[in-house]
Write a protein that holds these residues in place. Structure first.
Motif, PDB file in Angstrom:
ATOM      1  N   GLY A 140      64.208 -10.989 -18.282  1.00 55.03           N
ATOM      2  CA  GLY A 140      63.738 -12.295 -18.711  1.00 55.03           C
ATOM      3  C   GLY A 140      62.657 -12.893 -17.843  1.00 55.03           C
ATOM      4  N   SER A 141      62.192 -12.147 -16.829  1.00 54.75           N
ATOM      5  CA  SER A 141      61.163 -12.640 -15.922  1.00 54.75           C
ATOM      6  C   SER A 141      60.001 -11.653 -15.862  1.00 54.75           C
ATOM      7  CB  SER A 141      61.732 -12.846 -14.512  1.00 54.75           C
ATOM      8  OG  SER A 141      62.785 -13.790 -14.528  1.00 54.75           O
ATOM      9  N   GLN A 142      58.837 -12.193 -15.540  1.00 51.00           N
ATOM     10  CA  GLN A 142      57.635 -11.375 -15.415  1.00 51.00           C
ATOM     11  C   GLN A 142      57.288 -11.307 -13.929  1.00 51.00           C
ATOM     12  OE1 GLN A 142      54.494 -12.659 -17.970  1.00 51.00           O
ATOM     13  NE2 GLN A 142      53.023 -11.154 -17.256  1.00 51.00           N
ATOM     14  N   ARG A 143      57.784 -10.243 -13.261  1.00 52.65           N
ATOM     15  CA  ARG A 143      57.678 -10.172 -11.806  1.00 52.65           C
ATOM     16  C   ARG A 143      57.034  -8.906 -11.289  1.00 52.65           C
ATOM     17  NH1 ARG A 143      63.944 -11.984 -10.348  1.00 52.65           N
ATOM     18  NH2 ARG A 143      63.957 -13.919 -11.575  1.00 52.65           N
ATOM     19  N   TRP A 144      56.838  -7.897 -12.109  1.00 55.92           N
ATOM     20  CA  TRP A 144      56.456  -6.588 -11.616  1.00 55.92           C
ATOM     21  C   TRP A 144      55.074  -6.169 -12.122  1.00 55.92           C
ATOM     22  CZ3 TRP A 144      61.317  -7.922 -13.163  1.00 55.92           C
ATOM     23  CH2 TRP A 144      62.349  -7.774 -12.221  1.00 55.92           C
ATOM     24  N   LEU A 145      54.426  -5.335 -11.299  1.00 66.05           N
ATOM     25  CA  LEU A 145      53.204  -4.642 -11.687  1.00 66.05           C
ATOM     26  C   LEU A 145      53.508  -3.159 -11.755  1.00 66.05           C
ATOM     27  CD1 LEU A 145      50.351  -6.347  -9.587  1.00 66.05           C
ATOM     28  CD2 LEU A 145      50.756  -6.551 -12.050  1.00 66.05           C
ATOM     29  N   GLN A 199      56.947 -17.196 -12.643  1.00 65.40           N
ATOM     30  CA  GLN A 199      57.390 -15.889 -13.156  1.00 65.40           C
ATOM     31  C   GLN A 199      58.607 -15.939 -14.088  1.00 65.40           C
ATOM     32  OE1 GLN A 199      57.765 -13.285  -9.736  1.00 65.40           O
ATOM     33  NE2 GLN A 199      55.574 -13.330  -9.314  1.00 65.40           N
ATOM     34  N   PRO A 200      59.654 -16.699 -13.996  1.00 73.45           N
ATOM     35  CA  PRO A 200      60.051 -17.557 -12.881  1.00 73.45           C
ATOM     36  C   PRO A 200      61.000 -16.825 -11.942  1.00 73.45           C
ATOM     37  CG  PRO A 200      61.421 -18.027 -14.777  1.00 73.45           C
ATOM     38  CD  PRO A 200      60.521 -16.880 -15.178  1.00 73.45           C
ATOM     39  N   ASP A 201      60.931 -17.159 -10.641  1.00 74.13           N
ATOM     40  CA  ASP A 201      61.790 -16.539  -9.638  1.00 74.13           C
ATOM     41  C   ASP A 201      62.076 -17.580  -8.559  1.00 74.13           C
ATOM     42  OD1 ASP A 201      63.143 -14.998  -7.862  1.00 74.13           O
ATOM     43  OD2 ASP A 201      61.660 -13.405  -7.712  1.00 74.13           O
ATOM     44  N   TYR A 209      47.060 -11.468   3.055  1.00 75.94           N
ATOM     45  CA  TYR A 209      47.597 -12.589   2.286  1.00 75.94           C
ATOM     46  C   TYR A 209      46.833 -12.765   0.979  1.00 75.94           C
ATOM     47  CZ  TYR A 209      48.328 -17.466   0.914  1.00 75.94           C
ATOM     48  OH  TYR A 209      48.586 -18.611   0.203  1.00 75.94           O
ATOM     49  N   ILE A 210      45.512 -12.738   1.049  1.00 74.45           N
ATOM     50  CA  ILE A 210      44.692 -12.911  -0.161  1.00 74.45           C
ATOM     51  C   ILE A 210      44.942 -11.771  -1.144  1.00 74.45           C
ATOM     52  CG2 ILE A 210      42.325 -12.974  -1.031  1.00 74.45           C
ATOM     53  CD1 ILE A 210      41.550 -14.380   1.590  1.00 74.45           C
ATOM     54  N   GLY A 211      45.096 -10.552  -0.615  1.00 76.61           N
ATOM     55  CA  GLY A 211      45.346  -9.411  -1.491  1.00 76.61           C
ATOM     56  C   GLY A 211      46.645  -9.547  -2.258  1.00 76.61           C
ATOM     57  N   VAL A 212      47.719  -9.958  -1.565  1.00 76.23           N
ATOM     58  CA  VAL A 212      49.007 -10.136  -2.245  1.00 76.23           C
ATOM     59  C   VAL A 212      48.938 -11.313  -3.216  1.00 76.23           C
ATOM     60  CG1 VAL A 212      51.476 -10.530  -1.931  1.00 76.23           C
ATOM     61  CG2 VAL A 212      50.222  -9.146  -0.282  1.00 76.23           C
ATOM     62  N   LEU A 213      48.187 -12.356  -2.847  1.00 78.47           N
ATOM     63  CA  LEU A 213      48.029 -13.499  -3.744  1.00 78.47           C
ATOM     64  C   LEU A 213      47.350 -13.079  -5.047  1.00 78.47           C
ATOM     65  CD1 LEU A 213      48.617 -16.587  -3.637  1.00 78.47           C
ATOM     66  CD2 LEU A 213      46.212 -16.888  -3.009  1.00 78.47           C
ATOM     67  N   LEU A 214      46.346 -12.206  -4.943  1.00 81.87           N
ATOM     68  CA  LEU A 214      45.677 -11.694  -6.142  1.00 81.87           C
ATOM     69  C   LEU A 214      46.638 -10.845  -6.984  1.00 81.87           C
ATOM     70  CD1 LEU A 214      42.171 -10.737  -4.686  1.00 81.87           C
ATOM     71  CD2 LEU A 214      42.755 -12.712  -6.116  1.00 81.87           C
ATOM     72  N   LEU A 215      47.537 -10.132  -6.315  1.00 82.05           N
ATOM     73  CA  LEU A 215      48.540  -9.366  -7.058  1.00 82.05           C
ATOM     74  C   LEU A 215      49.475 -10.293  -7.828  1.00 82.05           C
ATOM     75  CD1 LEU A 215      49.535  -6.561  -4.511  1.00 82.05           C
ATOM     76  CD2 LEU A 215      48.103  -6.338  -6.541  1.00 82.05           C
ATOM     77  N   LEU A 216      49.796 -11.444  -7.232  1.00 84.05           N
ATOM     78  CA  LEU A 216      50.632 -12.419  -7.940  1.00 84.05           C
ATOM     79  C   LEU A 216      49.907 -12.965  -9.167  1.00 84.05           C
ATOM     80  CD1 LEU A 216      52.275 -14.463  -5.029  1.00 84.05           C
ATOM     81  CD2 LEU A 216      53.385 -12.848  -6.576  1.00 84.05           C
ATOM     82  N   VAL A 217      48.608 -13.178  -9.028  1.00 84.73           N
ATOM     83  CA  VAL A 217      47.821 -13.618 -10.186  1.00 84.73           C
ATOM     84  C   VAL A 217      47.819 -12.531 -11.253  1.00 84.73           C
ATOM     85  CG1 VAL A 217      45.523 -14.291 -10.972  1.00 84.73           C
ATOM     86  CG2 VAL A 217      46.391 -15.149  -8.781  1.00 84.73           C
ATOM     87  N   ALA A 218      47.706 -11.272 -10.821  1.00 83.19           N
ATOM     88  CA  ALA A 218      47.724 -10.155 -11.766  1.00 83.19           C
ATOM     89  C   ALA A 218      49.066 -10.061 -12.493  1.00 83.19           C
ATOM     90  CB  ALA A 218      47.422  -8.848 -11.035  1.00 83.19           C
ATOM     91  N   VAL A 219      50.152 -10.433 -11.807  1.00 80.55           N
ATOM     92  CA  VAL A 219      51.468 -10.429 -12.456  1.00 80.55           C
ATOM     93  C   VAL A 219      51.479 -11.380 -13.637  1.00 80.55           C
ATOM     94  CG1 VAL A 219      53.883 -11.093 -12.158  1.00 80.55           C
ATOM     95  CG2 VAL A 219      52.767  -9.693 -10.440  1.00 80.55           C
ATOM     96  N   GLU A 220      50.865 -12.556 -13.448  1.00 79.03           N
ATOM     97  CA  GLU A 220      50.803 -13.522 -14.542  1.00 79.03           C
ATOM     98  C   GLU A 220      49.967 -13.006 -15.706  1.00 79.03           C
ATOM     99  OE1 GLU A 220      52.525 -16.347 -14.754  1.00 79.03           O
ATOM    100  OE2 GLU A 220      53.469 -15.672 -12.894  1.00 79.03           O
ATOM    101  N   ALA A 221      48.962 -12.192 -15.404  1.00 83.09           N
ATOM    102  CA  ALA A 221      48.053 -11.714 -16.446  1.00 83.09           C
ATOM    103  C   ALA A 221      48.577 -10.479 -17.162  1.00 83.09           C
ATOM    104  CB  ALA A 221      46.681 -11.426 -15.840  1.00 83.09           C
ATOM    105  N   MET A 222      49.193  -9.554 -16.398  1.00 75.36           N
ATOM    106  CA  MET A 222      49.570  -8.275 -17.012  1.00 75.36           C
ATOM    107  C   MET A 222      50.884  -7.724 -16.482  1.00 75.36           C
ATOM    108  SD  MET A 222      46.789  -5.890 -14.989  1.00 75.36           S
ATOM    109  CE  MET A 222      45.452  -7.021 -15.337  1.00 75.36           C
ATOM    110  N   GLY A 223      51.711  -8.574 -15.891  1.00 73.95           N
ATOM    111  CA  GLY A 223      52.954  -8.104 -15.295  1.00 73.95           C
ATOM    112  C   GLY A 223      53.958  -7.617 -16.313  1.00 73.95           C
ATOM    113  N   ALA A 224      54.840  -6.722 -15.850  1.00 80.11           N
ATOM    114  CA  ALA A 224      55.892  -6.173 -16.704  1.00 80.11           C
ATOM    115  C   ALA A 224      57.088  -7.100 -16.717  1.00 80.11           C
ATOM    116  CB  ALA A 224      56.306  -4.787 -16.212  1.00 80.11           C
ATOM    117  N   MET A 225      57.734  -7.197 -17.853  1.00 82.30           N
ATOM    118  CA  MET A 225      58.911  -8.042 -18.016  1.00 82.30           C
ATOM    119  C   MET A 225      60.159  -7.261 -17.612  1.00 82.30           C
ATOM    120  SD  MET A 225      57.938 -11.029 -19.131  1.00 82.30           S
ATOM    121  CE  MET A 225      59.504 -11.695 -19.725  1.00 82.30           C
TER     122      MET A 225
END
Length: 373
Positions: A95-100, A156-158, A76-92
């Motif tokens: 119209g949404s920023q959801r992917w790494l 992201q928004p989603d 859970y913590i690992g995926v949560l950190l990935l969500l934080v990474a999406v906000e920092a460097m995620g691909a668009m």
């Protein structure tokens, strides 16, 4: 017969796997038509993704109960950190920023969070003393486990994925025994908050989805176009459909996203009511098997985890079917095992793999197996 069929094959849950394989193959046929009568680019990648994800599901099914509990919080913590990474460097995208993106690999961490939340909540309530179920100690930590990823996904928004996480989390919390009055109070608070959320939390395109859902005919060529064309496609299929690869709505590009969000409308136009009944029955058999796994679970952890996984899959299915028929706003949720999309396929196969794991625990009478302690 048991001497003819190898034991590893015979003990698989074929009551679930048979409708799953049929549904996936049917989905490939629909995607073949949506691609203009060719396997590429939709049908072939759909089958390849299913095969890869099926291998992943089989690997997951071999894990032990001890291992599942061990990875619950770290996962859970690992995926949560990935969500934080999406906000920092995620691909668009869209119209949404959801992917790494890491080289050729492109993942959507919010999809992985759905089974991760169910696992973390099941682990939490499995260790919580029964006498504390009616106290704040049963609500606040679980609320944090659910609200953190929901907040990150909404950024992201989603909205669709955030609602899916919230739904599966609420199901696990309800089955854990939290007082019904808490859920009724939360429902009343949500009803009061809906107007505020509509005006201040939703983005303009999300607001248009809500107004379009309430009155799609108000703007049939604009925000209501998706729903209007979807209804036309479904209605024109009639009882037996127009015939395989004969759908005009998708082939003439009237129907938006015929291979992803609106794949059911693509199917219904060509296969009609008969095709729709087949799809719904296949999903019903898969979900019924999942519920039986939860009912037959031997421990509280197993039961809550399985219920959360079934709730995740049910949300996908129910919202997509309601969406294409105009019974729910368009929130961008694909139809499991039929829509073209790697993230959706991975999430639902992770859920099925985990359910197969719990099914094995039930049939073996213990949590032994690969990586058992």
């Amino acid at each position: 017969m048991s001497s003819i069929i190898p034991a590893p094959i015979a003990r698989q849950p074929w009551s679930m796997l048979t409708p799953l394989f049929l549904l996936t193959l049917f989905g490939a046929a629909v995607l073949y038509s949506a691609g203009g009568g060719t396997m590429s680019p939709f049908a072939d990648s759909h089958l390849i993704r299913f095969a890869v994800c099926m291998v992943i599901a089989l690997v997951i099914s071999s894990f032990s109960r001890d291992f599942a509990k061990l990875v619950a919080y770290p996962g859970y913590i690992g995926v949560l950190l990935l969500l934080v990474a999406v906000e920092a460097m995620g691909a668009m995208g869209g119209g949404s920023q959801r992917w790494l993106e890491v080289g050729p690999i492109r993942i959507q961490p919010s999809e992985l969070m759905k089974p991760a939340v169910a696992l973390a909540l099941a682990r939490f309530y499995a260790t919580l003393p029964t006498g504390m179920i009616g106290s704040w100690r049963a609500l606040v930590p679980a609320g944090v486990i659910v609200s953190l990823p929901v907040a990150l996904v909404l950024m992201q928004p989603d909205l669709g994925t955030a609602l899916a996480i919230l739904f599966s989390g609420a199901v696990v919390m309800f089955l854990a025994g939290l007082p019904l009055s808490w859920f009724l109070s939360a429902g009343a608070a949500a009803a009061v908050a809906v107007p505020l959320a509509y005006n201040f939390a939703l983005k303009p395109y999300q607001q248009r989805r809500v107004t379009t859902f309430l009155d799609p005919e108000s703007d049939p060529l604009g925000s209501g176009y998706h729903i209007t064309q979807s209804k036309i496609a479904i209605g024109s299929g009639g009882f037996s459909g127009k015939g395989f690869n004969e759908g005009s709505q998708s082939h003439l590009q009237y129907l938006p996203e015929p291979h992803t969000d609106f794949v059911f409308a693509t199917m219904a136009e060509e296969w009609g009511l008969l095709g729709g009944i087949f799809v719904i029955v296949a999903f019903g058999l898969i979900l019924r098997w999942g519920l039986s796994v939860s009912r037959n679970a031997q421990t509280r952890f197993d039961r809550l985890f399985a219920a959360g996984l079934v709730a995740t899959m049910f949300f996908y299915i129910a919202i997509n079917l309601m969406m294409v028929m105009g019974l729910a706003p368009v929130v961008g949720i694909p139809l499991p095992f039929m829509s073209h999309g790697g993230s959706s396929m991975l999430t639902n196969m992770l859920c099925l793999g985990a359910l197969m794991m719990i099914h094995r625990w039930n049939t073996q009478g213990r949590g032994g197996g690969l990586l058992s302690s």
